[in-house]
Design a protein around this motif. Structure first.
Motif, PDB file in Angstrom:
ATOM      1  N   UNK A  92     -55.952 -47.852  83.129  1.00 25.20           N
ATOM      2  CA  UNK A  92     -56.868 -46.630  83.854  1.00 25.20           C
ATOM      3  C   UNK A  92     -55.928 -45.498  84.265  1.00 25.20           C
ATOM      4  N   UNK A  93     -54.911 -45.573  84.196  1.00 30.14           N
ATOM      5  CA  UNK A  93     -53.757 -44.378  84.732  1.00 30.14           C
ATOM      6  C   UNK A  93     -53.706 -43.602  83.337  1.00 30.14           C
ATOM      7  N   UNK A  94     -53.490 -44.339  82.331  1.00 31.51           N
ATOM      8  CA  UNK A  94     -53.075 -43.607  81.204  1.00 31.51           C
ATOM      9  C   UNK A  94     -54.235 -42.887  80.616  1.00 31.51           C
ATOM     10  N   UNK A  95     -55.560 -43.752  80.534  1.00 32.25           N
ATOM     11  CA  UNK A  95     -56.605 -43.131  79.770  1.00 32.25           C
ATOM     12  C   UNK A  95     -57.696 -42.586  80.688  1.00 32.25           C
ATOM     13  N   UNK A  96     -57.774 -43.109  81.979  1.00 34.43           N
ATOM     14  CA  UNK A  96     -58.891 -42.630  82.828  1.00 34.43           C
ATOM     15  C   UNK A  96     -60.424 -42.827  82.223  1.00 34.43           C
TER      16      UNK A  96
END
Length: 267
Positions: free
Chosen positions: A154-158
């Motif tokens: 979630x943090x990396x790809x959103x």
């Protein structure tokens, strides 16, 4: 410009989250390994604190009543965890009913969540006693890996939000990554235990149940207008924030184990 590292603020809470997670993992691992009364005491403590956090989210102006309810939960659970009679579960209605009578609003909310917390705790203790260390290790591994994969993805790809009305931070990328992580955990346990391939889809279903537990608690916090259930755990909020997914997973596996005859439920 592409190829640049993510902004530091995006990962600003990572170190403290990791430290808290390591500490909680060690405590939980010791309790699971020892089993018996040690694991029971750990579950009783965590369950009682979560009921206190639930009360404080709803009625923060009355902390004493919250502490009394937590003590009541600890007392009832301590008396019931050593027994295998489902009739004893009726006593888990005592704290939710008493707490509900003290509220003017959110009566059903308190009742449902307080009952769910106790049932999930009871389930975890009996999973450890009846199915063994490996089984509980699998359950907790699925929940933890789902959370870790979901957090980093979630943090990396959103990307698009999974259910923005109730959980504005949870993305589809993180949710799907959690399922993938759970499938990997199931595959690993399939290789090193005598369970069959069915453990993989069960692991993914367990992952989803855990995510629903997380979303249910997020919806509760949004309804109550609070950021965290408490501030007990640096980087994570309260015990309810940390173990909401485990509650959802435990309740799901109680249903699977008691209602459905699915091969691979027990190792």
């Amino acid at each position: 410009m592409t190829g640049l590292p993510p902004h530091p603020a995006k990962w600003g809470d990572l170190s403290i989250r990791i430290a808290s997670s390591v500490a909680m993992t060690l405590i939980g691992a010791v309790g699971i390994i020892l089993g018996g009364i040690w694991f029971q005491m750990l579950v009783v403590f965590v369950s009682a604190v979560m009921v206190w956090e639930l009360w404080m989210m709803i009625r923060p102006a009355e902390p004493t009543k919250g502490m009394l309810l937590a003590a009541l939960v600890a007392s009832v659970m301590s008396g019931q965890l050593g027994y295998d009679s489902h009739w004893g579960l009726l006593l888990f209605l005592v704290a939710p009913l008493i707490g509900a009578t003290q509220l003017r609003t959110e009566i059903k909310t308190f009742f449902v969540f307080a009952l769910g917390i106790q049932l999930a705790g009871w389930g975890l203790v009996h999973f450890r006693a009846d199915y063994g260390f490996t089984w509980l290790l699998w359950l907790m591994s699925v929940v933890i890996v789902t959370d870790v994969f979901g957090y980093f993805a979630g943090k990396a790809f959103g990307g698009p939000k999974f259910w923005p009305r109730y959980s504005p931070k949870k993305t589809w990328s993180g949710t799907a990554a959690g399922w993938i992580g759970a499938a990997l955990v199931g595959g690993i346990f399939m290789l090193f235990t005598n369970v069959g391939l069915v453990i993989v889809p069960i692991s993914m279903a367990l992952s989803f149940a855990g995510q629903m537990g997380d979303i249910a608690e997020s919806a509760l916090k949004r309804r109550m207008g609070v950021k965290d259930s408490s501030t007990l755990i640096p980087g994570h909020g309260g015990l309810f924030d940390r173990f909401d997914a485990l509650l959802g997973g435990a309740l799901f596996m109680l249903l699977v184990a008691d209602v459905f005859d699915i091969p691979g439920v027990a190792f």
